[in-house]
Design an enzyme around this catalytic site. Sequence first.
Site, PDB file in Angstrom:
ATOM      1  N   ASN A 161     -51.027 101.850 117.038  1.00 53.15           N
ATOM      2  CA  ASN A 161     -51.144 103.246 117.515  1.00 53.15           C
ATOM      3  C   ASN A 161     -51.458 103.355 119.012  1.00 53.15           C
ATOM      4  O   ASN A 161     -51.102 104.341 119.644  1.00 53.15           O
ATOM      5  CB  ASN A 161     -52.149 104.037 116.668  1.00 53.15           C
ATOM      6  CG  ASN A 161     -53.470 103.354 116.507  1.00 53.15           C
ATOM      7  OD1 ASN A 161     -53.607 102.165 116.784  1.00 53.15           O
ATOM      8  ND2 ASN A 161     -54.461 104.088 116.063  1.00 53.15           N
ATOM      9  N   GLY A 237     -57.774  98.246 113.052  1.00 46.61           N
ATOM     10  CA  GLY A 237     -56.738  98.504 112.046  1.00 46.61           C
ATOM     11  C   GLY A 237     -57.340  99.170 110.825  1.00 46.61           C
ATOM     12  O   GLY A 237     -58.346  99.882 110.911  1.00 46.61           O
ATOM     13  N   SER A 238     -56.741  98.919 109.675  1.00 52.01           N
ATOM     14  CA  SER A 238     -57.161  99.623 108.460  1.00 52.01           C
ATOM     15  C   SER A 238     -58.472  99.044 107.914  1.00 52.01           C
ATOM     16  O   SER A 238     -58.795  97.870 108.134  1.00 52.01           O
ATOM     17  CB  SER A 238     -56.073  99.518 107.394  1.00 52.01           C
ATOM     18  OG  SER A 238     -55.923  98.169 107.002  1.00 52.01           O
ATOM     19  N   GLY A 242     -59.545  95.112 107.559  1.00 52.61           N
ATOM     20  CA  GLY A 242     -60.798  94.748 108.234  1.00 52.61           C
ATOM     21  C   GLY A 242     -61.783  94.124 107.261  1.00 52.61           C
ATOM     22  O   GLY A 242     -62.445  93.113 107.560  1.00 52.61           O
ATOM     23  N   GLU A 259     -63.007  97.638 114.175  1.00 59.18           N
ATOM     24  CA  GLU A 259     -62.794  99.070 114.441  1.00 59.18           C
ATOM     25  C   GLU A 259     -61.759  99.538 113.444  1.00 59.18           C
ATOM     26  O   GLU A 259     -60.601  99.123 113.512  1.00 59.18           O
ATOM     27  CB  GLU A 259     -62.229  99.256 115.845  1.00 59.18           C
ATOM     28  CG  GLU A 259     -63.275  99.502 116.874  1.00 59.18           C
ATOM     29  CD  GLU A 259     -62.672  99.737 118.249  1.00 59.18           C
ATOM     30  OE1 GLU A 259     -61.481 100.062 118.355  1.00 59.18           O
ATOM     31  OE2 GLU A 259     -63.407  99.572 119.215  1.00 59.18           O
ATOM     32  N   CYS A 293     -57.265 106.625 115.114  1.00 62.22           N
ATOM     33  CA  CYS A 293     -58.410 106.421 114.223  1.00 62.22           C
ATOM     34  C   CYS A 293     -59.419 107.547 114.391  1.00 62.22           C
ATOM     35  O   CYS A 293     -60.148 107.883 113.464  1.00 62.22           O
ATOM     36  CB  CYS A 293     -59.052 105.069 114.477  1.00 62.22           C
ATOM     37  SG  CYS A 293     -59.379 104.748 116.206  1.00 62.22           S
TER      38      CYS A 293
END
Length: 491
Positions: A161, A237-238, A242, A259, A293
Amino acid sequence: MDMQTWLNDHIGKRYGNYIDGEWEEARSNAMTLTNPARRDQILGHFTEGTREDVDRAVKSSYCAWKEWRNVPGPERGSILFRVAEMIEKRADEFAFLVSAEQGKILSESRGEVIRAVKELRFVAGEASRMEGYTLPSEKRNGLAMSFREPVGVIASIVPWNFPLLTPVRKIGPALAYGCTTVLKPSNQTPWCSVKLVELFREAGTPKGVVNLVLGTGREVGEALVMHPHVRGISFTGSTKTGSDINALAGQRMVQSQLEMGGKNPAIVLSYRDAGTIARQIAQAAFTTSGQRCTAISRVIVLQSLADELSEALVGEMSLIKIGPAWESSSTMGPLISDQHRTSVLRNVAAGLNQGARIRYGGRVPEEGELAQGNFLEPTLIENITPENLLANKEIFGPVLSFITVRDSEQAIAVANSVEYGLAASVFTRDVDEALRFVRESESGMVHVNHGTNSEAHMPFGGMKGSGLGAFSIGHSNLEFFTKLKVAYFQG
Ligand SMILES: NC(=O)C1=CN([C@@H]2O[C@H](COP(=O)(O)OP(=O)(O)OC[C@H]3O[C@@H](n4cnc5c(N)ncnc54)[C@H](O)[C@@H]3O)[C@@H](O)[C@H]2O)C=CC1
Ligand SMILES: O=Cc1ccc(S(=O)(=O)O)cc1
């Protein structure tokens, strides 16, 4: 130069890994990258890295670290200042790159480039601030001191992103604090990482200090996490990935800085002007097509204000013009992939099945130029109960859930009721209410009377399912990229 002309001159090339100071040829089975705003346009071909590539890259970074950790901080910082300068000089080209592979509109890409420059400059200064402290010893003529040492090789694993900013956010602090790194970009946005690593080379970064391995999470990502010479994993990421990474890293006693996702609320308790609030919420919800995010994905509003605010939001959303980055009239780009759009639409359909209603948008353009890209109208959804999937799950698209509550007490309870805790906004004219929300919000970043936009010199991170380990960007990074050592001296 405009973006179309730039693209015509640069697309269709082949890119390989960058290992131990050498660019490697792209392999014959290289992955084909296409433009999310025009799926028939091939942007380039990128190697699918292997576990063997990871092994060579990590060994190179490990070897380089033994030298790099002794390079004085200001010298390390000066390389980062140089890279910042180079990005700034080529800001247009980087904005075209970000827009080409990620899809976001040019003004947002320019914002990402400027942000990357600011973060690099901030962290370049940090290279000289690895402070410890000195205390008088218990013993006569003694000194006791603590200091910080770089942890070693960092695996930098990044999503799609913010394809320029997130790699900068990993490589920058790693190098500033005397670590070396192997970068693995998302295979949906490898191009910015290639161009960024080219700049690090041009700026004089010694071989092995930055390596780049392209490829999938399953092959390259997992091999990095499990490599015995990797001493820290910085991941964005997701939450699912994570958490998997953290479990593996934990087995090896290696720290991770995670994160992850969000279901970020904007609670609206009072205002002077509904239009101003709606503008700020729409901006925070729909930039990068909601694939941030920190995007606001839940508006939690007092019942008494709901009609007026919903009307104002629809007014703002009707001004959004979806389209490709190269059209100057576009104000919102496509989603990253057709597959991701399908997943967003599937989640919306599941929410509607549970009783929610579309108030605005939600359609996929099926004709003309827009049908060639992964576009989706900005979408406002109402009639959402607390159990509805759209009140709880990260959708990561241009979908805003509109939730009404009785009072501020219930607003805070609803805001905190999800598994995430990244960013949150409160809109109120009452300072006591604002302070209460700042205190009680279960989020890493709380914003009062504005959307969820952060600043380049402040720590960035979340709590609960949104973040683990040291916050990134700010001085807090010191905790992750360095380890503490204590020394005693006797005179
Ligand atoms: N917090 C954020 O900024 C982001 C959140 N997301 C969320 O994640 C969802 C899925 O998107 P993905 O791109 O699939 O995210 P992901 O979390 O699976 O991928 C992020 C990075 O991790 C790598 N990776 C994947 N599996 C791995 C593994 N087992 N070991 C090591 N590395 C691995 C990927 O190749 C990529 O470079 C999105 O729909 C969104 O909800 C996605 C991107 C960014
Ligand atoms: O991960 C990168 C990232 C995410 C969000 C923002 S913003 O502050 O919300 O713009 C910036 C960078």
